[in-house]
Enzyme design. Structure first.
Site, mmCIF file in Angstrom:
data_model
loop_
_atom_site.group_PDB
_atom_site.id
_atom_site.type_symbol
_atom_site.label_atom_id
_atom_site.label_comp_id
_atom_site.label_asym_id
_atom_site.label_seq_id
_atom_site.Cartn_x
_atom_site.Cartn_y
_atom_site.Cartn_z
ATOM 1 N N ASP A 63 8.217 -34.014 40.484
ATOM 2 C CA ASP A 63 9.523 -34.127 39.813
ATOM 3 C C ASP A 63 10.200 -35.467 40.130
ATOM 4 O O ASP A 63 11.149 -35.851 39.448
ATOM 5 C CB ASP A 63 10.446 -32.956 40.210
ATOM 6 N N GLU A 64 9.683 -36.183 41.147
ATOM 7 C CA GLU A 64 10.350 -37.420 41.565
ATOM 8 C C GLU A 64 10.259 -38.516 40.507
ATOM 9 O O GLU A 64 11.024 -39.476 40.541
ATOM 10 C CB GLU A 64 9.797 -37.892 42.915
ATOM 11 N N LYS B 68 3.532 -42.584 40.778
ATOM 12 C CA LYS B 68 3.181 -41.314 40.119
ATOM 13 C C LYS B 68 3.582 -41.365 38.638
ATOM 14 O O LYS B 68 2.873 -40.859 37.775
ATOM 15 C CB LYS B 68 3.858 -40.130 40.812
#
Ligand code: NAD
Ligand code: TYD
Length: 348
Positions: free
Chosen positions: A132-133, A160
């Site tokens: 979710d970052e 990511k």
């Protein structure tokens, strides 16, 4: 027989995913590919390493030729890609290592999969496990949905986000069948004690300071690792091609409240006086670029795949504490050597 490649299977989340697949699918062959960095530990998989449907491949996802060779040799039908550098603090001191493994390593897997599968993509799936970052930070309100724009703030989350984009690009450009999930903070057995919960369990046990960054008013949405593994299984089997699923526990905690709850539970377990471990809380210099709040809207996976967490946070936390207290040797082994150097550099 399906041949499924799981990367990063010797790490925290990966080991739970490998175990679930090996036990649940005797008709599949599960290949765990891991280069065994400081975070990879085959001790995590002792209970399943003798199973006939399991093989360990020691390899680095950055080795393009090796990935190509392994795809040719083993003819994987599916990939569940978890191998990554995963700790935000390490990404702040060594961002290049994150770009190398998380971006270039993912690309070398994508290339190998494309090459092996492109004559016939049917029945194939590349599943990227993300975080979710990538969405950046929330203010006091709101939730991340699958439609939230990417806005990463740390070198970890930027790497990511970049790998997510490459996975999508391979879907659009080459037709590679993919699925992505973005999960909130995990906790549970086998997590390396650099992340908040296992680090603090270890420090409370040894009556060492609990270094809370800034004022501790940062919020994370915590999910028990086995619930994440179950969600990964569901998405791998039933998720729609080229879609993203957010995974989270609707379980937000301010760091300082979580740490106080952890102290209380540990005092009970260790037979210490109420309030004793809280004395160890020490507010330290904040993490640069510290995201204020993460919170996931997991309604898509609830609705479409019927998933929901199986344990409450208190139940999961107690299971986690029990696991660490019962696995003193595991903790001792991973906190010797280089861990001490890392700890001194990070906290002193
Ligand atoms: P981890 O750091 O515990 O494990 C990572 C594993 O990858 C280790 O076994 C390591 O040896 C392996 N690895 C690292 N570089 C490699 C390389 N070049 N080649 C092959 N193997 C390599 O990580 P984790 O917490 O289990 O996270 C797994 C995945 O889930 C990551 O992709 C992470 O971004 C994602 N994720 C983690 C969380 C979390 O809270 N931990 C939340 C959401 C998403
Ligand atoms: P962490 O477990 O590193 O996960 P992430 O950064 O991916 O969310 O940290 C969780 C929260 O705890 C985060 O807000 C940073 C904070 N934290 C501390 O206050 N002290 C620490 O020593 C660590 C490792 C984290």
């Amino acid at each position: 027989m399906k041949r499924v490649l799981i990367t990063g299977g010797a790490g925290f989340i990966g080991s739970h995913v490998v175990r679930l697949f090996v036990n649940k699918y005797p008709g599949y062959h599960i290949y765990n590919l891991d280069t065994l960095t400081y975070a990879g530990n085959l001790e995590n998989l002792k209970d399943i390493e003798q199973k006939k449907n399991y093989s360990f491949l020691k390899a680095d996802i950055n080795d393009v030729e090796e990935m190509d060779k392994l795809f040719q040799t083993h003819q994987f039908d599916g990939v569940i890609h978890l191998a990554a550098e995963s700790h935000v603090d390490r990404s702040i001191t060594d961002p290049l290592a994150f770009v190398k493994t998380n971006v270039l390593g993912t690309l070398s897997l994508l290339e190998a999969a494309k090459k092996q599968w492109q004559s016939d993509f049917s029945g194939k799936r590349f599943y990227h496990i993300s975080t979710d970052e990538v969405y950046g930070t929330l203010g006091e309100t709101g939730l991340f949905t699958e439609a939230t724009n990417y806005d990463p703030n740390s070198p970890y989350s930027a790497s990511k986000a970049s790998s997510d984009h490459f996975v999508r690009a391979y879907g659009e450009t080459y037709g590679l069948p993919y699925v992505i999930s973005n999960c909130s903070n995990n906790y549970g057995p086998n997590q390396f004690p650099e992340k908040l919960i296992p680090l603090f369990i270890n420090n409370i046990t040894h009556k060492q300071a609990l270094p809370v960054y800034g004022d501790g008013n940062y919020t994370r949405d915590w999910l028990y690792v086995i619930d994440h593994a179950v969600a990964i299984d569901l998405i791998f089997q039933q998720g729609k091609n080229r879609e993203t699923y957010n995974i989270g526990g609707f379980n937000e905690w301010k760091n300082i409240d979580l740490v106080k709850l952890l102290c209380q539970k540990m005092d009970e377990k260790l037979g210490r006086a109420a309030g004793e471990s809280e004395q160890l809380i020490t507010f330290v210099k904040d993490r640069p670029g510290h995201d204020l709040r993460y919170a996931i809207d997991a309604s898509k996976i609830y609705r479409e795949l019927g998933w929901k967490p199986s344990v409450t946070f208190e139940e999961g936390l107690v299971k986690t504490i029990d696991w660490y207290l019962e696995h003193e040797t595991w903790l001792k082994n991973v906190t010797s050597g280089d861990y001490q150097k890392y700890y001194q550099k990070q906290y002193k």
